[in-house]
Enzyme design. Sequence first.
Site, PDB file in Angstrom:
ATOM      1  N   TYR A   1      -9.834  -9.106   8.286  1.00 51.83           N
ATOM      2  CA  TYR A   1      -9.304  -7.741   8.158  1.00 51.83           C
ATOM      3  C   TYR A   1      -9.453  -7.248   6.714  1.00 51.83           C
ATOM      4  CZ  TYR A   1      -5.995  -3.955   7.527  1.00 51.83           C
ATOM      5  OH  TYR A   1      -5.427  -2.763   7.168  1.00 51.83           O
TER       6      TYR A   1
ATOM      7  N   LYS B   1     -11.901  -4.185   4.924  1.00 49.49           N
ATOM      8  CA  LYS B   1     -11.404  -3.081   4.096  1.00 49.49           C
ATOM      9  C   LYS B   1     -12.094  -3.071   2.732  1.00 49.49           C
ATOM     10  CE  LYS B   1      -8.750  -1.080   6.968  1.00 49.49           C
ATOM     11  NZ  LYS B   1      -8.923   0.325   7.333  1.00 49.49           N
TER      12      LYS B   1
ATOM     13  N   SER C   1      -6.283  -1.346   2.182  1.00 48.76           N
ATOM     14  CA  SER C   1      -5.100  -2.194   2.404  1.00 48.76           C
ATOM     15  C   SER C   1      -4.887  -3.135   1.227  1.00 48.76           C
ATOM     16  CB  SER C   1      -5.335  -3.029   3.663  1.00 48.76           C
ATOM     17  OG  SER C   1      -4.390  -4.055   3.750  1.00 48.76           O
TER      18      SER C   1
END
Length: 323
Positions: free
Chosen positions: A139, A143, A115
């Site tokens: 988050y 990643k 991402s």
Amino acid sequence: MKVLITGGAGYIGSHCSRFFNEKGIETLILDDLSEGHKEAVQGSFIQGNVGDGNLLDQIFRSHAIEAVIHFAAFTSVGESVKNPSKYFQNNVTNMLTLLNAAVDHHIRYAVFSSSAAVFGEPCTIPISETHPKDPINPYGETKLIGEMMLRDYERAYGLHSCSFRYFNAAGDAGDALIGESHSPETHLIPIVIQAAMGKRPPMKVFGNDYDTRDGSCIRDYVHVEDLAEAHYLGLSYIMEKQCTDSFNLGSETGFTVLEIIKTFEELSGLKVPFEIVGRRAGDPAVLVAGNEKAEKLLHWVPRKSDLKTILTDAWHWEQKRKF
Ligand code: UDP
């Protein structure tokens, strides 16, 4: 050739699986349907969790899998701040279980759904692959850890991989057979369209005091079918070059939230009811990708990522959607 697609019942995974099938590659979908949809599955299907090592052993033993395309992950930034444990468990620990099973079964290739969140607050726009990686939420951290695990797994175990940092995935299959369906929906484009169609109350624009041309945030929207093609090209690339690499995927063009609303109004003839509210926590003012590396090495061209095609496909999906 047969590939395992984790999270293949989700938005990007289902479009990717369909693209692979069109290229003659067989896909086996592993998805626990916690966020995906059975109706979206393109290929054969096993319902299960990517952190289930015994199930993975069984899958790799009974199918001639040559590569793993890993989408299964939680993706909500806000939720990751409130509940990091859920994100580290699924996005890191379960991914580790998957990688270990893949290595145990001599799988040599993986493609990873990373991402733009790995970059955090951008220091330069457009964002190239060499931009510092400094995620600002759990988050993005999960990643980045995924990318680091892959880099180390190549060195130690010869697992070649390709990580893709998507900017704002948007649009839907041109024939509206599959498309974006999140519950709750938090992404801008479906929310704009649903508000215009009266499927939800007036939408909220999160902030009009950013340092941008109209004060609302700028994002880079990339068509999900262009992303699907990138996964195919990425897998071909690592198989040919026997390497590991990471790529940014966007359209290289940024639109403000208010421009998205205005463009949809012009295209559809509908009015988008909205109100301006305060900023959403963790939103950078501008995120725009540099695509040079993907274009040069993968020969990837984002053919469908112009805003009109994205909005037209998304509107078509919203009118026809079955799930
Ligand atoms: N946004 C908005 N209202 C909404 C949803 C999103 O103003 O109801 C804005 C959001 O603040 C961001 C942009 O639209 O600037 C894209 O948000 P989205 O959640 O679609 O993707 P993100 O950029 O967070 O990955």
